[in-house]
Design a protein around this motif. Structure first.
Motif, short mmCIF file in Angstrom:
data_model
loop_
_atom_site.label_atom_id
_atom_site.label_comp_id
_atom_site.label_asym_id
_atom_site.label_seq_id
_atom_site.Cartn_x
_atom_site.Cartn_y
_atom_site.Cartn_z
N VAL A 248 9.34 9.31 -5.55
CA VAL A 248 10.13 7.94 -5.52
C VAL A 248 9.90 7.31 -4.32
O VAL A 248 9.51 7.80 -3.50
CB VAL A 248 11.56 8.29 -5.85
CG1 VAL A 248 11.82 9.01 -7.26
CG2 VAL A 248 12.05 9.23 -4.92
N GLY A 249 10.24 6.01 -4.20
CA GLY A 249 10.34 5.27 -2.94
C GLY A 249 11.46 5.80 -2.07
O GLY A 249 12.20 6.62 -2.41
N VAL A 250 11.30 5.21 -0.98
CA VAL A 250 12.11 5.75 0.28
C VAL A 250 13.38 5.09 -0.13
O VAL A 250 13.59 3.74 -0.08
CB VAL A 250 11.94 5.37 1.63
CG1 VAL A 250 12.63 5.53 2.68
CG2 VAL A 250 10.34 6.10 1.93
N VAL B 180 0.78 -1.01 0.20
CA VAL B 180 -0.11 -0.09 0.07
C VAL B 180 0.94 1.45 -0.12
O VAL B 180 0.59 2.21 -0.72
CB VAL B 180 -1.08 -0.01 1.27
CG1 VAL B 180 -1.62 1.23 1.34
CG2 VAL B 180 -1.96 -1.09 1.05
N SER B 181 1.78 1.29 0.77
CA SER B 181 2.84 2.22 0.78
C SER B 181 3.65 2.66 -0.28
O SER B 181 3.43 4.00 -1.05
CB SER B 181 3.97 1.96 2.04
OG SER B 181 4.86 3.06 2.10
N ALA B 182 4.00 1.73 -1.16
CA ALA B 182 4.62 1.67 -2.47
C ALA B 182 3.61 2.32 -3.57
O ALA B 182 4.06 3.03 -4.45
CB ALA B 182 5.08 0.47 -3.02
N ALA B 183 2.24 1.76 -3.44
CA ALA B 183 1.17 2.22 -4.34
C ALA B 183 1.12 3.78 -4.31
O ALA B 183 0.77 4.24 -5.18
CB ALA B 183 0.01 1.11 -4.20
N ARG B 184 0.99 4.10 -3.10
CA ARG B 184 0.61 5.47 -2.95
C ARG B 184 1.71 6.53 -3.19
O ARG B 184 1.23 7.53 -3.86
CB ARG B 184 0.49 5.75 -1.34
CG ARG B 184 -0.86 5.15 -0.77
CD ARG B 184 -1.02 5.35 0.67
NE ARG B 184 -2.70 4.98 1.13
CZ ARG B 184 -2.79 5.14 2.74
NH1 ARG B 184 -1.83 5.41 3.64
NH2 ARG B 184 -3.83 4.74 2.90
N ARG B 185 2.91 5.96 -3.17
CA ARG B 185 4.17 6.72 -3.62
C ARG B 185 3.99 7.02 -5.14
O ARG B 185 4.37 7.87 -5.88
CB ARG B 185 5.44 6.28 -3.07
CG ARG B 185 5.58 6.61 -1.66
CD ARG B 185 6.82 6.12 -1.04
NE ARG B 185 7.12 6.37 0.32
CZ ARG B 185 7.53 7.71 0.69
NH1 ARG B 185 8.01 8.16 -0.27
NH2 ARG B 185 7.85 7.91 2.16
N HIS B 186 3.71 5.70 -5.65
CA HIS B 186 3.54 5.65 -7.23
C HIS B 186 2.44 6.41 -7.73
O HIS B 186 2.86 7.19 -8.60
CB HIS B 186 3.45 4.23 -7.62
CG HIS B 186 3.32 3.95 -8.99
ND1 HIS B 186 4.39 4.10 -9.97
CD2 HIS B 186 2.34 3.60 -9.96
CE1 HIS B 186 3.77 3.92 -11.40
NE2 HIS B 186 2.64 3.80 -11.27
#
Length: 244
Positions: free
Chosen positions: A138-140, A127-133
């Protein structure tokens, strides 16, 4: 054997100290050598034995960095005082005990195994990766700004509990104490128990020796000299003492 704990330690140390910590840099010892006698002795002395993953920032340990700082990442069974928060962790639960300069002591406690718990953690990352996308960011990224050296286990300083089976005759304790002193290992406490006599009236005794803080390398070399001294029948165990 501590493989899972070592992988967790490598990840946590990398995040905490902004330094890449490869798995092969983590000193690892498991609990396969721990038996009931060792647990009973720990309980008698006011301790419990826990498998700890210790990630520690050290100062004054190395000249490899300008500030003389380094990190130690290690996994091994250790003695913890019964009153320490980590002593109350049981079953499949895990805990992370953090010592922070500004925040003091913090502990995070929860289930360390189970399908539901693992799925929850993985789904949270997705979920965190999808929100950033979706947000277009960019990701952390991994932070390696500190890039501190990682010291070997021999450079670690801690306290120890050494259990020996020795000949029960005059002069043995003096020999053991002298060997420890020569190895720069200071004795904090000694408890002796007679464990058997033979037909000639001589037998064996068990010594449980608590030390002050000592360098791991010094301790390891000294224990080997004790094993070769002729008065020590068997080195039963060497456990580190953590959490003080």
């Amino acid at each position: 054997e501590g493989y899972d704990a070592a992988q967790k330690a490598a990840i946590l140390a990398s995040l905490a100290f902004h330094t890449t910590v490869p798995l092969d840099a983590v000193h690892r010892e498991g609990i396969v050598g721990i038996d009931k006698a060792m647990m009973d002795a720990a309980r008698h002395a006011g301790y419990v034995i826990k498998l700890l993953a210790v990630c520690e920032r050290l100062t004054g340990q190395t000249d490899a960095s300008a500030a003389g700082e380094a990190i130690s990442v290690r996994v091994y069974p250790a003695l913890i005082r019964r009153g320490h928060p980590l002593a109350s962790v049981h079953g499949a639960n895990n805990a992370v005990f953090v010592q922070a300069e500004a925040a003091g002591n913090l502990m995070f406690y929860g289930a360390g195994a189970g399908g539901v718990q693992t799925a929850s953690a993985v789904l949270g990352d997705v979920v965190s990766a999808a929100r950033r996308h979706i947000a277009g960011g960019v990701g952390v990224g991994e932070s390696t700004r500190a890039n501190l050296p990682i010291v070997e286990i021999g450079r670690v300083v801690t306290r120890y509990q050494i259990t020996l089976e020795v000949d029960d005759r005059p002069g043995v304790l003096a020999t053991v104490a002298g060997t420890l002193s020569d190895g720069r290992v200071s004795i904090a406490s000694v408890e002796q128990t007679v464990i058997g006599d033979d037909e000639e009236g001589t037998g064996s005794a068990r010594l449980v020796i608590g030390t002050h803080k000592a360098l791991e390398q010094d301790l390891s070399e000294t224990v080997q000299r004790l094993a070769d001294s002729g008065v020590v029948e068997r080195v039963v165990s060497v456990l580190r003492v953590e959490g003080d």
